[in-house]
Design a protein around this motif. Structure first.
Motif, short mmCIF file in Angstrom:
data_model
loop_
_atom_site.label_atom_id
_atom_site.label_comp_id
_atom_site.label_asym_id
_atom_site.label_seq_id
_atom_site.Cartn_x
_atom_site.Cartn_y
_atom_site.Cartn_z
N ASN A 4 0.86 -1.18 0.00
CA ASN A 4 0.00 0.00 0.00
C ASN A 4 0.89 1.23 0.00
O ASN A 4 1.72 1.40 0.90
N THR A 28 -1.32 -0.96 -4.36
CA THR A 28 -2.57 -0.30 -3.98
C THR A 28 -2.21 1.14 -3.62
O THR A 28 -1.37 1.37 -2.75
N PRO A 47 0.56 3.48 5.57
CA PRO A 47 0.91 2.75 4.34
C PRO A 47 2.24 2.02 4.51
O PRO A 47 2.91 2.14 5.54
#
Length: 224
Positions: A4, A28, A47
Motif C-alpha cells: 500500500n 494499492t 501505508p
C-alpha cells in the motif's frame, strides 16, 4: 511484491500519472493533494511507503515528514522535489526522508526506488510473510495475491500462516493438527483437507497457479 503506497502530490496531472504507473505495477495507491490530507491519511491508515512532494501549499512535504517521524513512524518516505542542491538533500534527509528523487524524473527510476525500499522493509519485517505473489500480514491480517485482497476466516488464516512460515517444507497432517488446531483437537481429521480446499478456492479464484501442493500419504507443502 504488493504494498500500500500513499502518494502526496499537489500537481494533479503528475499525481495521476504516477498513480497509474504504480497501479500498473500491482500496488494499492492512495492519493492526497495537500500536506495536511496526506499527514491525516498516513496516521489513520499507515501505508507501506510514502511518496511525498516537497513543495506544497499549506503544509510542506518536509513538515509532513517531520511530523510523521515525531510520532515514531518508520514508514519509508521518498521525497519528490525540484530542489537539487546538496543542502536541500541534507534538509530532506535530516527531516526523516529515506530517499530523494529530483523532478523531472524517470518513472523507471522512481519505480526502482520504490521496489528497493519495500524490499528492505519487508525482508526485515517478521510479521509480513511472502511466497511468490502471495503475502500475509500478521499485524493487519491482510492477505494479498497478485494485487488482489483475499478474505479468510480465522482458521484459514492460521493454516496459511503456518504454511507460509515453512515454505517448500513438507508438513505432515499431524504437525498441522498440532500447530493449527492444537493438541486437544478431537474432531474429524479430514478437517485439514476441507480447509486446504477452502484455501485453494480463494487463492486460485482468478486462475492463479496452485501453491499448496498435496504430498500423498504425508501432508502438504507450499511450493511452485
Amino acid at each position: 511484491m504488493t504494498a500500500n503506497i500513499l502518494l502526496v502530490e499537489d500537481e494533479v496531472k503528475l499525481a495521476r500519472f504516477v498513480e497509474l504507473e504504480l497501479s500498473y505495477e500491482g500496488y494499492t495507491i492512495s492519493v492526497a493533494h495537500d500536506g495536511f490530507s496526506g499527514l491525516t491519511m498516513a496516521r489513520e491508515s499507515p501505508p507501506d511507503l510514502v511518496i511525498l512532494d516537497w513543495m506544497m501549499p499549506g503544509m510542506t512535504g518536509i513538515e509532513v515528514c517531520r511530523r510523521l517521524r515525531a510520532t515514531g513512524s518508520k514508514t519509508p518516505i521518498i521525497l519528490l522535489t525540484a530542489k537539487d542542491e546538496v543542502s536541500d538533500r541534507v534538509t530532506g534527509l535530516d527531516a526523516g526522508a529515506d530517499d530523494y528523487v529530483v523532478k523531472p524524473f524517470s518513472i523507471e527510476e522512481l519505480l526502482a526506488r520504490v521496489r528497493a525500499h519495500l524490499r528492505r522493509t519487508q525482508e526485515s519485517d517478521p510479521d509480513v510473510l511472502h511466497f511468490e505473489d502471495l503475502s500475509l500480514n500478521r499485524r493487519t491480517r491482510e492477505i494479498v495475491r497478485a494485487g488482489r485482497s483475499i478474505e479468510l476466516t480465522a482458521k484459514e488464516f492460521d493454516l496459511l500462516d503456518y504454511l507460509l512460515s515453512h515454505p517448500r517444507q513438507v508438513i505432515t497432517r499431524d504437525q498441522i493438527l498440532e500447530k493449527v488446531w492444537g493438541y486437544d483437537f478431537m474432531g474429524d481429521s479430514n478437517i485439514i483437507e476441507v480447509y486446504v480446499r477452502y484455501l485453494r478456492l480463494k487463492l486460485e479464484e482468478n486462475g492463479e497457479k496452485r501453491v499448496i501442493q498435496t504430498v500423498r500419504g504425508v501432508g502438504y507443502v507450499l511450493r511452485d
